[in-house]
Write a protein that holds these residues in place. Sequence first.
Motif, PDB file in Angstrom:
ATOM      1  N   THR A   1       0.819  -1.203   0.000  1.00 56.17           N
ATOM      2  CA  THR A   1       0.000   0.000   0.000  1.00 56.17           C
ATOM      3  C   THR A   1       0.852   1.252   0.000  1.00 56.17           C
ATOM      4  O   THR A   1       0.469   2.268  -0.557  1.00 56.17           O
ATOM      5  CB  THR A   1      -0.944   0.019   1.217  1.00 56.17           C
ATOM      6  N   THR A   2       2.014   1.204   0.624  1.00 50.50           N
ATOM      7  CA  THR A   2       2.899   2.366   0.614  1.00 50.50           C
ATOM      8  C   THR A   2       3.354   2.670  -0.810  1.00 50.50           C
ATOM      9  O   THR A   2       3.427   3.823  -1.238  1.00 50.50           O
ATOM     10  CB  THR A   2       4.124   2.122   1.509  1.00 50.50           C
ATOM     11  N   LYS A   3       3.643   1.649  -1.586  1.00 48.29           N
ATOM     12  CA  LYS A   3       4.084   1.849  -2.966  1.00 48.29           C
ATOM     13  C   LYS A   3       2.948   2.375  -3.850  1.00 48.29           C
ATOM     14  O   LYS A   3       3.199   3.015  -4.868  1.00 48.29           O
ATOM     15  CB  LYS A   3       4.601   0.525  -3.531  1.00 48.29           C
ATOM     16  N   ALA A   4       1.705   2.131  -3.447  1.00 45.53           N
ATOM     17  CA  ALA A   4       0.568   2.487  -4.288  1.00 45.53           C
ATOM     18  C   ALA A   4       0.005   3.866  -3.964  1.00 45.53           C
ATOM     19  O   ALA A   4      -1.130   4.170  -4.282  1.00 45.53           O
ATOM     20  CB  ALA A   4      -0.525   1.435  -4.137  1.00 45.53           C
ATOM     21  N   TYR A   5       0.780   4.713  -3.348  1.00 50.58           N
ATOM     22  CA  TYR A   5       0.313   6.037  -2.940  1.00 50.58           C
ATOM     23  C   TYR A   5      -0.127   6.884  -4.131  1.00 50.58           C
ATOM     24  O   TYR A   5       0.507   6.890  -5.189  1.00 50.58           O
ATOM     25  CB  TYR A   5       1.427   6.774  -2.186  1.00 50.58           C
ATOM     26  N   SER A   6      -1.224   7.618  -3.963  1.00 50.67           N
ATOM     27  CA  SER A   6      -1.642   8.627  -4.941  1.00 50.67           C
ATOM     28  C   SER A   6      -2.217   9.818  -4.181  1.00 50.67           C
ATOM     29  O   SER A   6      -2.818   9.654  -3.114  1.00 50.67           O
ATOM     30  CB  SER A   6      -2.680   8.059  -5.905  1.00 50.67           C
ATOM     31  N   ALA A   7      -2.019  10.997  -4.730  1.00 45.72           N
ATOM     32  CA  ALA A   7      -2.457  12.210  -4.053  1.00 45.72           C
ATOM     33  C   ALA A   7      -3.977  12.352  -4.114  1.00 45.72           C
ATOM     34  O   ALA A   7      -4.635  11.864  -5.036  1.00 45.72           O
ATOM     35  CB  ALA A   7      -1.795  13.424  -4.694  1.00 45.72           C
ATOM     36  N   ILE A   8      -4.542  13.018  -3.104  1.00 49.40           N
ATOM     37  CA  ILE A   8      -5.949  13.404  -3.099  1.00 49.40           C
ATOM     38  C   ILE A   8      -5.969  14.917  -3.214  1.00 49.40           C
ATOM     39  O   ILE A   8      -5.357  15.620  -2.414  1.00 49.40           O
ATOM     40  CB  ILE A   8      -6.657  12.929  -1.818  1.00 49.40           C
TER      41      ILE A   8
ATOM     42  N   GLY B   1     -10.277  12.039  -5.301  1.00 52.13           N
ATOM     43  CA  GLY B   1      -9.488  10.939  -5.842  1.00 52.13           C
ATOM     44  C   GLY B   1      -9.322   9.755  -4.917  1.00 52.13           C
ATOM     45  O   GLY B   1      -8.609   8.795  -5.254  1.00 52.13           O
ATOM     46  N   ALA B   2      -9.971   9.772  -3.753  1.00 54.70           N
ATOM     47  CA  ALA B   2      -9.860   8.640  -2.820  1.00 54.70           C
ATOM     48  C   ALA B   2     -10.555   7.404  -3.390  1.00 54.70           C
ATOM     49  O   ALA B   2     -11.516   7.501  -4.154  1.00 54.70           O
ATOM     50  CB  ALA B   2     -10.469   9.003  -1.473  1.00 54.70           C
ATOM     51  N   LYS B   3     -10.049   6.241  -3.013  1.00 61.06           N
ATOM     52  CA  LYS B   3     -10.637   4.964  -3.418  1.00 61.06           C
ATOM     53  C   LYS B   3     -11.195   4.262  -2.186  1.00 61.06           C
ATOM     54  O   LYS B   3     -10.614   4.323  -1.104  1.00 61.06           O
ATOM     55  CB  LYS B   3      -9.593   4.067  -4.086  1.00 61.06           C
ATOM     56  N   MET B   4     -12.317   3.600  -2.368  1.00 63.30           N
ATOM     57  CA  MET B   4     -12.912   2.882  -1.243  1.00 63.30           C
ATOM     58  C   MET B   4     -12.028   1.742  -0.778  1.00 63.30           C
ATOM     59  O   MET B   4     -11.257   1.179  -1.558  1.00 63.30           O
ATOM     60  CB  MET B   4     -14.283   2.329  -1.640  1.00 63.30           C
TER      61      MET B   4
END
Length: 458
Positions: free
Chosen positions: A253-260, A326-329
């Motif tokens: 999950t740390t590698k999959a970071y994306s900004a909101i 941009g958040a994902k459930m």
Amino acid sequence: MKRKSLFTIVVLVLMITLCFQSISAVSTECNSYIKITEPDKNDITLCYKLAEKTATQYYDAKFKLENTDLSNVFVFESLSDYVSKTLELTRTILNIKSEKTAKEDFIVTYFNATCSMQDYEFREDGLFIKLSIDAEMQYPGIDGRSYFGGEVDFLFVRYNDEIRIADILFSDDDMFIESESSELSVSKWDASANAKSVRAISSSLDIAINNSNIMYRNIDVFLEDIQTIAEKENSELLNLKIDIISEKEQENTTKAYSAINGMTMAAYAKKTAAVNYRKNGRLFYDSACTNSARGSTEAPYYYEFSSITNAYDCTNFASHVLLAGGAKMKKTGNADTGWYFISEGAPGANTRSVTWAGVQKFGDFLLSNNGSGPRGSLAPRVDEEYIGYGDIIQLKRSGNSVYGHSMIRTNYYSSAYGYTGLVVSYRSGTAGGTVDKPYYLTLTNVVSVRGINILGNY
């Protein structure tokens, strides 16, 4: 004998008449209203006009921080006292003492409201009318107009041959001071029948007014003190390790970071907060109810949680704001640890998580989540410096053990002292919400505040 008998009859008739007059007088004093239960077009028109006048006068005074006398429209003195005290609670901000802001920052220079009747019904207790109100106002330091949308429920009866209000319910919950029952009732405010309940409501308002006056007079110290409370609560929360995941998942999950995007969140919040097009509990941007107000396609639709008995929409709204940014459930299949909305049923694996619309659970999830989905951190302070656009502010009111309201930072105002202050938007009751309201105006009867900086999506 005939003359004596006639005299006796006359005396008896007079006595009976006086007796009935006495009974009628007592009845008039204690219960002089007549319930409007028969359909009458003229009654509907008269009641609507009184509802419109009362709602407009009330909200005009509320936003201008003024007093207004509405005692002549109510049946019960206790109801008139309740409405008067809610306005007094709003006006406690006039006592504000701060190095950064002044009372002049919160008195609107322009206010305009329009009302429309949404529903009416001849009930056993009287004539029920639901009124919607849409208003725009101008705060001195905010660039652009602010907006408010709400609903007011009325119960009308006849009182001394006049139309009067026997009960009233405002949909906006800024004060979080409510009667014991949200159901309209002709007897709720009858002090002779419900003395204990009426006294309790009045006492709660008196306490809230006193506490808010003290808070505003010491606002700078108060905000420092409640930040200490929030930090302690957050430390305890993190120690609970609500969301325990494996090291492997943590790495992934740390590698999959994306900004909101905070600005996108704020823009969505301002666009959606005062929307009032609904169908089957779902919220839309258009009167045809074809353009869903959902935050993103992550959610199937926007279900307005204020449609649920004893529920409010503030945190469901905040969840959609996150989606818009941009958040994902986080669909864990566990209603306690995930963050998701599939349908409006009771929380469960195939409906929604308790974190989606529950104020405390939503904030706790953001602050403790170390798995997939959105994450947040506790802001060092709740002010213009530390709360960015799209960040979340949660309030805990007096008498509550948990946080009970969520708001989104959407703007700023320039204070009379040259500082900038936070401006928030939110939904709460039915028929819309609030767009661009100075943060300080939301602090009446508050005992704790926490700000949540949105870090990103993982």
